[in-house]
Structures are given as C-alpha cells and as structure tokens.
Design a protein around this motif. Structure first.
Motif, PDB file in Angstrom:
ATOM      1  N   ALA A  57       0.842  -1.190   0.000  1.00 38.79           N
ATOM      2  CA  ALA A  57       0.000   0.000   0.000  1.00 38.79           C
ATOM      3  C   ALA A  57       0.877   1.239   0.000  1.00 38.79           C
ATOM      4  CB  ALA A  57      -0.927   0.009   1.217  1.00 38.79           C
ATOM      5  N   ALA A  58       0.293   2.341  -0.478  1.00 35.75           N
ATOM      6  CA  ALA A  58       0.953   3.645  -0.441  1.00 35.75           C
ATOM      7  C   ALA A  58       0.323   4.491   0.652  1.00 35.75           C
ATOM      8  CB  ALA A  58       0.830   4.344  -1.789  1.00 35.75           C
ATOM      9  N   HIS A  59       1.150   5.305   1.319  1.00 37.21           N
ATOM     10  CA  HIS A  59       0.656   6.226   2.339  1.00 37.21           C
ATOM     11  C   HIS A  59       0.764   7.637   1.777  1.00 37.21           C
ATOM     12  CE1 HIS A  59       0.755   8.532   6.202  1.00 37.21           C
ATOM     13  NE2 HIS A  59      -0.224   7.684   6.459  1.00 37.21           N
ATOM     14  N   ALA A  60      -0.381   8.264   1.525  1.00 39.63           N
ATOM     15  CA  ALA A  60      -0.404   9.512   0.775  1.00 39.63           C
ATOM     16  C   ALA A  60       0.322  10.637   1.497  1.00 39.63           C
ATOM     17  CB  ALA A  60      -1.853   9.909   0.480  1.00 39.63           C
ATOM     18  N   ASN A  61       0.094  10.805   2.792  1.00 40.49           N
ATOM     19  CA  ASN A  61       0.645  11.957   3.494  1.00 40.49           C
ATOM     20  C   ASN A  61       2.164  11.940   3.578  1.00 40.49           C
ATOM     21  OD1 ASN A  61      -1.915  12.961   3.858  1.00 40.49           O
ATOM     22  ND2 ASN A  61      -2.131  12.203   5.951  1.00 40.49           N
ATOM     23  N   SER A  62       2.736  10.770   3.803  1.00 42.20           N
ATOM     24  CA  SER A  62       4.192  10.669   3.962  1.00 42.20           C
ATOM     25  C   SER A  62       4.910  10.343   2.662  1.00 42.20           C
ATOM     26  CB  SER A  62       4.526   9.600   5.007  1.00 42.20           C
ATOM     27  OG  SER A  62       4.149   8.315   4.525  1.00 42.20           O
ATOM     28  N   GLY A  63       4.187   9.836   1.664  1.00 42.82           N
ATOM     29  CA  GLY A  63       4.819   9.391   0.427  1.00 42.82           C
ATOM     30  C   GLY A  63       5.479   8.035   0.540  1.00 42.82           C
ATOM     31  N   ALA A  64       5.294   7.343   1.670  1.00 41.53           N
ATOM     32  CA  ALA A  64       5.938   6.051   1.893  1.00 41.53           C
ATOM     33  C   ALA A  64       5.160   4.919   1.236  1.00 41.53           C
ATOM     34  CB  ALA A  64       6.081   5.775   3.385  1.00 41.53           C
ATOM     35  N   VAL A  65       5.852   3.807   1.061  1.00 42.43           N
ATOM     36  CA  VAL A  65       5.243   2.554   0.620  1.00 42.43           C
ATOM     37  C   VAL A  65       5.459   1.520   1.714  1.00 42.43           C
ATOM     38  CG1 VAL A  65       5.448   0.622  -1.007  1.00 42.43           C
ATOM     39  CG2 VAL A  65       5.431   2.970  -1.855  1.00 42.43           C
ATOM     40  N   VAL A  66       4.429   0.755   2.034  1.00 40.28           N
ATOM     41  CA  VAL A  66       4.551  -0.328   3.000  1.00 40.28           C
ATOM     42  C   VAL A  66       4.187  -1.631   2.301  1.00 40.28           C
ATOM     43  CG1 VAL A  66       4.096   1.146   4.984  1.00 40.28           C
ATOM     44  CG2 VAL A  66       2.192   0.034   3.848  1.00 40.28           C
ATOM     45  N   ALA A  67       4.896  -2.695   2.647  1.00 39.71           N
ATOM     46  CA  ALA A  67       4.694  -3.968   1.953  1.00 39.71           C
ATOM     47  C   ALA A  67       5.004  -5.128   2.870  1.00 39.71           C
ATOM     48  CB  ALA A  67       5.588  -4.047   0.709  1.00 39.71           C
ATOM     49  N   ALA A  68       4.425  -6.275   2.546  1.00 32.54           N
ATOM     50  CA  ALA A  68       4.687  -7.507   3.280  1.00 32.54           C
ATOM     51  C   ALA A  68       4.551  -8.679   2.332  1.00 32.54           C
ATOM     52  CB  ALA A  68       3.732  -7.673   4.460  1.00 32.54           C
ATOM     53  N   VAL A  69       5.393  -9.688   2.515  1.00 30.19           N
ATOM     54  CA  VAL A  69       5.225 -10.973   1.845  1.00 30.19           C
ATOM     55  C   VAL A  69       5.223 -12.045   2.925  1.00 30.19           C
ATOM     56  CG1 VAL A  69       6.355 -10.179  -0.266  1.00 30.19           C
ATOM     57  CG2 VAL A  69       7.697 -11.375   1.463  1.00 30.19           C
ATOM     58  N   ALA A  70       4.458 -13.095   2.688  1.00 33.14           N
ATOM     59  CA  ALA A  70       4.327 -14.160   3.679  1.00 33.14           C
ATOM     60  C   ALA A  70       4.216 -15.497   2.973  1.00 33.14           C
ATOM     61  CB  ALA A  70       3.110 -13.927   4.570  1.00 33.14           C
ATOM     62  N   ASP A  71       4.702 -16.530   3.636  1.00 33.87           N
ATOM     63  CA  ASP A  71       4.737 -17.883   3.079  1.00 33.87           C
ATOM     64  C   ASP A  71       4.158 -18.830   4.124  1.00 33.87           C
ATOM     65  OD1 ASP A  71       5.303 -20.351   2.012  1.00 33.87           O
ATOM     66  OD2 ASP A  71       7.474 -20.070   1.909  1.00 33.87           O
ATOM     67  N   GLY A  72       2.921 -19.271   3.891  1.00 34.71           N
ATOM     68  CA  GLY A  72       2.300 -20.198   4.815  1.00 34.71           C
ATOM     69  C   GLY A  72       3.090 -21.486   4.928  1.00 34.71           C
ATOM     70  N   VAL A  73       3.250 -21.975   6.144  1.00 38.10           N
ATOM     71  CA  VAL A  73       4.076 -23.163   6.387  1.00 38.10           C
ATOM     72  C   VAL A  73       3.305 -24.402   5.960  1.00 38.10           C
ATOM     73  CG1 VAL A  73       5.258 -24.538   8.135  1.00 38.10           C
ATOM     74  CG2 VAL A  73       5.276 -22.035   8.283  1.00 38.10           C
ATOM     75  N   SER A  74       3.851 -25.130   5.001  1.00 41.07           N
ATOM     76  CA  SER A  74       3.180 -26.323   4.489  1.00 41.07           C
ATOM     77  C   SER A  74       2.904 -27.299   5.620  1.00 41.07           C
ATOM     78  CB  SER A  74       4.045 -26.991   3.422  1.00 41.07           C
ATOM     79  OG  SER A  74       4.170 -26.153   2.292  1.00 41.07           O
ATOM     80  N   GLY A  75       1.755 -27.908   5.580  1.00 34.27           N
ATOM     81  CA  GLY A  75       1.349 -28.818   6.639  1.00 34.27           C
ATOM     82  C   GLY A  75       0.199 -28.258   7.443  1.00 34.27           C
ATOM     83  N   GLY A  76       0.124 -26.932   7.541  1.00 36.03           N
ATOM     84  CA  GLY A  76      -1.019 -26.325   8.215  1.00 36.03           C
ATOM     85  C   GLY A  76      -2.200 -26.299   7.264  1.00 36.03           C
ATOM     86  N   PRO A  77      -3.353 -26.811   7.673  1.00 33.83           N
ATOM     87  CA  PRO A  77      -4.495 -26.885   6.751  1.00 33.83           C
ATOM     88  C   PRO A  77      -4.977 -25.533   6.258  1.00 33.83           C
ATOM     89  CG  PRO A  77      -5.143 -27.470   8.993  1.00 33.83           C
ATOM     90  CD  PRO A  77      -3.655 -27.417   8.976  1.00 33.83           C
ATOM     91  N   LEU A  78      -4.704 -24.459   7.015  1.00 38.51           N
ATOM     92  CA  LEU A  78      -5.089 -23.117   6.588  1.00 38.51           C
ATOM     93  C   LEU A  78      -3.868 -22.211   6.461  1.00 38.51           C
ATOM     94  CD1 LEU A  78      -8.349 -22.530   8.692  1.00 38.51           C
ATOM     95  CD2 LEU A  78      -8.136 -23.348   6.343  1.00 38.51           C
ATOM     96  N   ALA A  79      -2.742 -22.785   6.066  1.00 39.90           N
ATOM     97  CA  ALA A  79      -1.508 -22.004   5.946  1.00 39.90           C
ATOM     98  C   ALA A  79      -1.668 -20.871   4.940  1.00 39.90           C
ATOM     99  CB  ALA A  79      -0.352 -22.916   5.536  1.00 39.90           C
TER     100      ALA A  79
END
Length: 282
Positions: A57-79
């Motif tokens: 996402a972008a933050h309009a007031n500060s001009g910053a960008v925030v981001a996340a990536v995630a990798d569900g751990v295999s084996g969890g039924p709802l990973a």
C-alpha cells in the motif's frame, strides 16, 4: 524456462477458491511498485492452494510505501490464510504508524500484532476464545517479511525491513544482488522446533534492518520460492530477474517471468519490488 524445465501439465483446481496467480502494479510520485504471487508447480500438480501472499500500500501523506510478503508453512491446513492474515496485519500496522506521524516503528509490536491476528482467527474457527498459539501454529503458521520504504532526497529511498522465518530481501543495482539479510536461513530448517520460527511464534529478538535505495536501485522482497532458485544472484535466475527488474516491467510481465519453470524448483513464489522514482519531485 530456465535450465531444465519441469514437465508440462495442466494445473489442478484448488478447492479453497484461491487464485493461482495474483499481481499488482502502480506508481506514486516517489515510488513505483510491482508485485506478483504465483502458485508453485507442486501445488498445481496436487490441486493445493497457493500458500504465499503479499500486501502492499501507499501512504499519501508521507509518500511512503509499505509492503509484506508471507509464506504459509506447508502442513497447516489453513496455511494459505495465515499468509494473507499476517501480511495484511503488518501493512495495516505500518499504515497506522504513519498516520500517527511517528518516525519510529515498534517492530516487535508489529510482529506481535501479526501473530495475534492468527490466534484470533484460529479461535473463531474453533468457536472458542481460548485457542492457544500452539493450536494456531498447527492450523495456519506462516513466515512474514515486512518493509517500510520512505522517500529520501534526490529521488532516493530508505527502507526498513523485518522478517520472521526464511523469506528475504535484496537491493538490486546495476545487475548486482545485495542481500538485506546476508545470513540466509536454511530453507530445510524445521520451523516448529528450530531457531527459525514462523508466526504465531514470536522470536525473542525482533529488529529491522535499514538500507538505502539510491536512484536506479530496487528493493526486492521475496519468499523462499524465489530466493532459493535466485541463490547468490550469479546464476541464470539472477540474470533473468536482474534484466526483468532493471526497470519496472508491466505487472503481467513480472508475473510471467516469476512463473518460470526449472527442474527441482516447484514452490510457490512471491515478489514485491519497489523502485525510487529518481528525480521525481517531492
């Protein structure tokens, strides 16, 4: 195709109504963003859902960008849901920090909030208010990599990156891959019992790494499905993505290249790339 390809086959549908591929791409006056997440060939073959995800996402007031990536751990039924929940919780936390006007981010608290989002979701699934972190871990454990990228002077940027698990980040400049976390975590380590942990477990020490983004460079966030074939960046995969990310490609172009086929590399892959816009006005 990179090197020896995987045998061609028609992917099987996932029963979880989760898209095989998702992508995003946009620009602000200070940054350009491209992101893609593709289901790995092993999950396609077995009809399992894509367990990677991203949020940006972008933050309009500060001009910053925030981001996340995630990798569900295999084996969890709802990973796969764990990855989505953790990434969105991290991005929401960073946006709230920017809204408050603070210059400092409580990174341990970000990780705790992302962890708690998993425990709360697990409790709702069990129709209980007493679900333990251990039960949530068995259901939807996930890695997390989160970044806050602020605009600098003269079209540059400053990034702060934190991680839990084996996703990683790089600064790519002039074809050279510089890891933000040089101590690459062993991708075969047991996330439940080793020092390498996934949420909802929170490491004893959580600290962000700060890096500068000069004009012409790009911050690349990726899960291990991308990082493992990338290696040190000197091989075919490194050259392929150095060329692809030398300038912001079309969003569909990034997803297409990320879906490369190479024997033995069949995990889900997710990449978020952030370019400072050079001489763009403040």
């Amino acid at each position: 195709m990179v090197g020896e390809p995987i045998t061609a086959f028609e992917p099987r549908a996932s029963p979880h109504h989760r898209p095989d591929t998702v992508l995003d791409g946009w620009a602000t006056p200070r940054f350009t963003v491209r992101a893609a997440s593709v289901r790995g060939y092993l999950h396609r073959f077995h009809g399992n859902p894509r367990e990677d995800d991203f949020a940006v996402a972008a933050h309009a007031n500060s001009g910053a960008v925030v981001a996340a990536v995630a990798d569900g751990v295999s084996g969890g039924p709802l990973a796969h849901l764990g990855a989505t929940l953790a990434g969105r919780a991290a991005v929401d936390f960073l946006l709230r920090c920017l809204d408050s006007g603070t210059d400092a981010v409580d990174w341990p608290e970000l990780v705790r909030c992302a962890s708690w989002s998993l425990v709360e979701y697990a409790a709702r699934q069990n129709h209980s208010t007493g679900t333990s972190p251990e039960a949530a871990e068995r259901l939807l454990a996930t890695t997390l990599l989160a970044a806050l990228v602020r605009p600098g002077t003269d079209g540059s940027g400053q990034a702060s990156v934190v991680r839990v698990g084996d996703s990683s980040a790089w600064v790519l400049r002039a074809g050279e891959w510089c890891p933000v976390f040089p101590d690459k975590i062993d991708p075969m380590a047991d996330v439940f019992t080793s020092e390498v942990v996934g949420l909802p477990r929170v490491p004893e020490s959580v600290a962000a790494v700060d890096v500068d983004l000069a004009p012409g460079s790009v911050l690349v966030l990726g899960t291990d499905g991308f990082g493992d074939p990338l290696g040190d960046g000197r091989g075919e995969v490194g050259r392929l993505f150095a060329d692809t990310l030398a300038e912001p490609p079309p969003a569909l172009g990034l997803a297409h290249v990320l879906d490369f086929t190479r024997e033995t590399f069949d995990d889900d892959r997710t990449v978020v790339a952030v370019w400072p816009n050079g001489s763009a006005p403040p």
